[in-house]
Design a protein around this motif. Structure first.
Motif, PDB file in Angstrom:
ATOM      1  N   THR A  81       0.651  -1.264  -0.037  1.00 12.97           N
ATOM      2  CA  THR A  81      -0.085  -0.130   0.037  1.00 12.97           C
ATOM      3  C   THR A  81       0.683   1.360  -0.067  1.00 12.97           C
ATOM      4  O   THR A  81       0.367   2.377  -0.259  1.00 12.97           O
ATOM      5  CB  THR A  81      -0.910   0.045   1.201  1.00 12.97           C
ATOM      6  N   GLY A  82       2.146   1.251   0.500  1.00 13.76           N
ATOM      7  CA  GLY A  82       2.846   2.501   0.762  1.00 13.76           C
ATOM      8  C   GLY A  82       2.600   3.042   1.711  1.00 13.76           C
ATOM      9  O   GLY A  82       3.133   4.209   2.086  1.00 13.76           O
ATOM     10  N   GLU A  83       1.902   2.636   2.654  1.00 11.08           N
ATOM     11  CA  GLU A  83       1.355   3.369   4.030  1.00 11.08           C
ATOM     12  C   GLU A  83       2.596   3.032   5.058  1.00 11.08           C
ATOM     13  O   GLU A  83       3.364   2.101   5.176  1.00 11.08           O
ATOM     14  CB  GLU A  83       0.365   2.745   4.436  1.00 11.08           C
ATOM     15  N   ILE A  84       2.869   4.234   5.640  1.00 10.58           N
ATOM     16  CA  ILE A  84       3.908   4.368   6.592  1.00 10.58           C
ATOM     17  C   ILE A  84       3.328   3.679   7.764  1.00 10.58           C
ATOM     18  O   ILE A  84       2.536   4.165   8.451  1.00 10.58           O
ATOM     19  CB  ILE A  84       4.510   5.782   6.908  1.00 10.58           C
ATOM     20  N   VAL A  85       4.237   2.531   8.345  1.00 12.17           N
ATOM     21  CA  VAL A  85       3.408   1.788   9.348  1.00 12.17           C
ATOM     22  C   VAL A  85       4.297   1.984  10.913  1.00 12.17           C
ATOM     23  O   VAL A  85       3.965   1.740  11.753  1.00 12.17           O
ATOM     24  CB  VAL A  85       3.360   0.131   9.178  1.00 12.17           C
TER      25      VAL A  85
END
Length: 91
Positions: A81-85
């Motif tokens: 997703t490219g989400e920063i987790v």
């Protein structure tokens, strides 16, 4: 007695595997579903960071980046997703 131990071991094995897979905070994304390095770098740039380095490790993209104020960060990014987790300031 040995049969009971074998049944318990075989029954517990899938549970151990599921627990191990759940440890990654980026999820358990198959390699075929990962974004390219360029795509994930673009996603992190759009989130306000300047990307300095990108690595693949532990089921995540691990990115060294700098924010608009010049602070350095280590980021873990979901590969699908490219989400920063996760973000940690790198002092």
């Amino acid at each position: 007695m040995r049969l009971t131990a074998l049944v318990v071991a075989v029954t517990a094995s899938p549970l151990l595997a599921v627990t191990a897979m759940a440890d990654s905070h980026c999820g358990n994304v198959p390699q075929a579903d990962w974004m390219s390095v360029a795509e994930v770098a673009t996603a992190v740039t759009e989130a306000g960071y300047e990307v300095r380095e990108v690595e693949r490790d532990d089921g995540c993209f691990e990115i060294k980046a700098v924010d608009a104020q010049g602070q350095r960060f280590d980021l873990d990014v979901n590969p699908a997703t490219g989400e920063i987790v996760r973000q940690d300031r790198d002092d």
